[in-house]
Design a protein around this motif. Structure first.
Motif, PDB file in Angstrom:
ATOM      1  N   GLY A  10       5.853  30.839  47.558  1.00 41.54           N
ATOM      2  CA  GLY A  10       7.045  31.502  48.223  1.00 41.54           C
ATOM      3  C   GLY A  10       7.349  32.120  49.408  1.00 41.54           C
ATOM      4  O   GLY A  10       8.259  32.990  49.758  1.00 41.54           O
ATOM      5  N   SER A  11       5.808  31.995  50.301  1.00 43.16           N
ATOM      6  CA  SER A  11       5.837  32.967  51.507  1.00 43.16           C
ATOM      7  C   SER A  11       6.471  32.370  52.733  1.00 43.16           C
ATOM      8  O   SER A  11       5.504  30.992  52.727  1.00 43.16           O
ATOM      9  CB  SER A  11       4.629  33.245  52.003  1.00 43.16           C
ATOM     10  OG  SER A  11       4.152  34.093  50.890  1.00 43.16           O
ATOM     11  N   PRO A  12       7.503  32.981  53.368  1.00 50.79           N
ATOM     12  CA  PRO A  12       8.229  31.994  54.173  1.00 50.79           C
ATOM     13  C   PRO A  12       6.822  31.619  55.476  1.00 50.79           C
ATOM     14  O   PRO A  12       5.882  32.988  55.459  1.00 50.79           O
ATOM     15  CB  PRO A  12       8.874  32.800  54.787  1.00 50.79           C
ATOM     16  CG  PRO A  12       9.634  33.279  54.330  1.00 50.79           C
ATOM     17  CD  PRO A  12       8.344  33.731  52.800  1.00 50.79           C
ATOM     18  N   PRO A  13       6.859  30.856  56.635  1.00 57.26           N
ATOM     19  CA  PRO A  13       6.140  30.480  57.072  1.00 57.26           C
ATOM     20  C   PRO A  13       5.978  32.761  57.899  1.00 57.26           C
ATOM     21  O   PRO A  13       4.817  32.320  58.417  1.00 57.26           O
ATOM     22  CB  PRO A  13       6.171  29.485  58.556  1.00 57.26           C
ATOM     23  CG  PRO A  13       7.225  28.973  57.304  1.00 57.26           C
ATOM     24  CD  PRO A  13       7.866  29.441  56.652  1.00 57.26           C
ATOM     25  N   ARG A  14       6.667  32.705  58.727  1.00 57.38           N
ATOM     26  CA  ARG A  14       6.960  34.130  58.960  1.00 57.38           C
ATOM     27  C   ARG A  14       5.782  35.115  58.439  1.00 57.38           C
ATOM     28  O   ARG A  14       5.312  35.374  58.756  1.00 57.38           O
ATOM     29  CB  ARG A  14       8.593  34.262  59.785  1.00 57.38           C
ATOM     30  CG  ARG A  14       9.063  33.863  61.412  1.00 57.38           C
ATOM     31  CD  ARG A  14      10.274  34.545  61.335  1.00 57.38           C
ATOM     32  NE  ARG A  14      11.057  32.795  62.325  1.00 57.38           N
ATOM     33  CZ  ARG A  14      10.363  33.223  62.790  1.00 57.38           C
ATOM     34  NH1 ARG A  14       9.738  33.028  64.398  1.00 57.38           N
ATOM     35  NH2 ARG A  14      11.271  32.756  64.017  1.00 57.38           N
ATOM     36  N   GLU A  15       6.414  35.390  57.208  1.00 57.29           N
ATOM     37  CA  GLU A  15       5.442  36.293  56.532  1.00 57.29           C
ATOM     38  C   GLU A  15       3.988  35.443  56.295  1.00 57.29           C
ATOM     39  O   GLU A  15       3.578  36.748  56.682  1.00 57.29           O
ATOM     40  CB  GLU A  15       6.429  35.814  54.860  1.00 57.29           C
ATOM     41  CG  GLU A  15       5.334  37.526  54.069  1.00 57.29           C
ATOM     42  CD  GLU A  15       6.427  37.516  52.749  1.00 57.29           C
ATOM     43  OE1 GLU A  15       5.964  37.330  51.872  1.00 57.29           O
ATOM     44  OE2 GLU A  15       7.652  37.199  52.768  1.00 57.29           O
ATOM     45  N   VAL A  16       3.680  34.602  56.488  1.00 50.30           N
ATOM     46  CA  VAL A  16       2.594  34.540  56.271  1.00 50.30           C
ATOM     47  C   VAL A  16       1.667  34.295  57.803  1.00 50.30           C
ATOM     48  O   VAL A  16       0.995  34.798  57.792  1.00 50.30           O
ATOM     49  CB  VAL A  16       2.510  32.727  56.079  1.00 50.30           C
ATOM     50  CG1 VAL A  16       1.089  31.723  56.350  1.00 50.30           C
ATOM     51  CG2 VAL A  16       3.117  31.858  54.782  1.00 50.30           C
ATOM     52  N   ALA A  17       2.329  34.073  58.887  1.00 48.37           N
ATOM     53  CA  ALA A  17       1.903  34.675  60.282  1.00 48.37           C
ATOM     54  C   ALA A  17       1.738  36.647  59.938  1.00 48.37           C
ATOM     55  O   ALA A  17       0.521  36.197  60.641  1.00 48.37           O
ATOM     56  CB  ALA A  17       3.170  34.017  61.116  1.00 48.37           C
ATOM     57  N   SER A  18       2.565  36.653  59.416  1.00 48.91           N
ATOM     58  CA  SER A  18       2.428  38.417  59.392  1.00 48.91           C
ATOM     59  C   SER A  18       1.215  38.689  58.507  1.00 48.91           C
ATOM     60  O   SER A  18       0.112  39.003  59.142  1.00 48.91           O
ATOM     61  CB  SER A  18       3.459  38.633  59.260  1.00 48.91           C
ATOM     62  OG  SER A  18       3.637  40.542  59.521  1.00 48.91           O
ATOM     63  N   GLN A  19       0.603  38.424  57.732  1.00 47.35           N
ATOM     64  CA  GLN A  19       0.037  38.121  56.240  1.00 47.35           C
ATOM     65  C   GLN A  19      -1.429  37.935  57.173  1.00 47.35           C
ATOM     66  O   GLN A  19      -2.396  39.303  56.905  1.00 47.35           O
ATOM     67  CB  GLN A  19       0.151  37.399  55.210  1.00 47.35           C
ATOM     68  CG  GLN A  19       1.300  38.326  54.417  1.00 47.35           C
ATOM     69  CD  GLN A  19       1.762  37.583  53.643  1.00 47.35           C
ATOM     70  OE1 GLN A  19       0.901  36.877  53.033  1.00 47.35           O
ATOM     71  NE2 GLN A  19       2.641  37.985  52.194  1.00 47.35           N
ATOM     72  N   HIS A  58      -2.186  37.625  60.714  1.00 49.78           N
ATOM     73  CA  HIS A  58      -2.441  37.794  61.972  1.00 49.78           C
ATOM     74  C   HIS A  58      -2.623  36.939  62.971  1.00 49.78           C
ATOM     75  O   HIS A  58      -3.176  36.697  63.488  1.00 49.78           O
ATOM     76  CB  HIS A  58      -4.013  38.766  62.138  1.00 49.78           C
ATOM     77  CG  HIS A  58      -3.552  39.638  61.015  1.00 49.78           C
ATOM     78  ND1 HIS A  58      -2.168  41.054  61.114  1.00 49.78           N
ATOM     79  CD2 HIS A  58      -3.952  40.497  59.664  1.00 49.78           C
ATOM     80  CE1 HIS A  58      -2.846  41.736  60.386  1.00 49.78           C
ATOM     81  NE2 HIS A  58      -3.473  41.146  59.790  1.00 49.78           N
ATOM     82  N   LEU A  59      -1.465  35.686  62.464  1.00 46.80           N
ATOM     83  CA  LEU A  59      -1.112  34.577  63.094  1.00 46.80           C
ATOM     84  C   LEU A  59       0.074  34.645  64.311  1.00 46.80           C
ATOM     85  O   LEU A  59       1.318  34.849  63.244  1.00 46.80           O
ATOM     86  CB  LEU A  59      -1.482  33.424  62.350  1.00 46.80           C
ATOM     87  CG  LEU A  59      -2.907  33.257  61.434  1.00 46.80           C
ATOM     88  CD1 LEU A  59      -2.656  31.578  60.472  1.00 46.80           C
ATOM     89  CD2 LEU A  59      -4.291  32.890  62.797  1.00 46.80           C
ATOM     90  N   SER A  60       0.345  33.469  64.551  1.00 44.95           N
ATOM     91  CA  SER A  60       1.706  33.275  65.553  1.00 44.95           C
ATOM     92  C   SER A  60       2.512  32.256  64.472  1.00 44.95           C
ATOM     93  O   SER A  60       2.295  31.662  63.349  1.00 44.95           O
ATOM     94  CB  SER A  60       1.832  32.698  66.769  1.00 44.95           C
ATOM     95  OG  SER A  60       1.453  31.466  66.641  1.00 44.95           O
ATOM     96  N   VAL A  87       1.445  28.836  62.013  1.00 46.25           N
ATOM     97  CA  VAL A  87       1.387  28.622  60.460  1.00 46.25           C
ATOM     98  C   VAL A  87       1.745  27.712  60.642  1.00 46.25           C
ATOM     99  O   VAL A  87       1.964  26.187  60.151  1.00 46.25           O
ATOM    100  CB  VAL A  87       2.045  30.049  59.778  1.00 46.25           C
ATOM    101  CG1 VAL A  87       2.312  29.474  57.893  1.00 46.25           C
ATOM    102  CG2 VAL A  87       1.225  30.946  59.534  1.00 46.25           C
ATOM    103  N   ARG A  88       3.133  27.296  60.945  1.00 48.07           N
ATOM    104  CA  ARG A  88       3.838  25.621  61.044  1.00 48.07           C
ATOM    105  C   ARG A  88       2.855  24.576  61.588  1.00 48.07           C
ATOM    106  O   ARG A  88       2.882  24.207  61.022  1.00 48.07           O
ATOM    107  CB  ARG A  88       5.418  25.691  62.284  1.00 48.07           C
ATOM    108  CG  ARG A  88       5.988  26.757  61.579  1.00 48.07           C
ATOM    109  CD  ARG A  88       7.434  26.741  62.167  1.00 48.07           C
ATOM    110  NE  ARG A  88       7.698  25.415  62.201  1.00 48.07           N
ATOM    111  CZ  ARG A  88       8.587  24.171  62.681  1.00 48.07           C
ATOM    112  NH1 ARG A  88       9.672  24.764  64.013  1.00 48.07           N
ATOM    113  NH2 ARG A  88       9.298  22.914  62.341  1.00 48.07           N
TER     114      ARG A  88
END
Length: 83
Positions: A37-46, A48-50, A54-55
């Motif tokens: 359920g994590s959106p791409p921006r949250e995945v990126a933050s978790q 440490h990616l842009s 992630v997209r």
């Protein structure tokens, strides 16, 4: 189809060629977090990616699995036991 399961032959061959799955470890991690359920921006933050990275991982996952979209990729990977 009579209620039976239908398996895409191309996907079946991919599974045979890659018993552990055709996805890289990073693609699996990104897909797992997305499935949770994590959106791409949250995945990126978790991770440490842009956001763009992630997209790109999600897009490559969709392409590798022959999926229609992210949700379909999650279903295919889950059904195959890759995530």
């Amino acid at each position: 189809m009579g209620g039976g399961k239908v398996i895409d032959p191309e996907l079946a061959y991919k599974a045979i060629d890659h018993p552990d799955g055709p996805l890289t470890d990073r693609e699996v991690t990104v897909l797992r977090l997305t499935a949770a359920g994590s959106p791409p921006r949250e995945v990126a933050s978790q991770l440490h990616l842009s956001y763009g990275t992630v997209r790109n991982y999600l897009a490559s996952t969709v392409a590798k699995l022959g999926a229609r979209n992210r949700v379909d990729a999650i279903r295919i990977a889950t059904d195959s036991g890759w995530i």
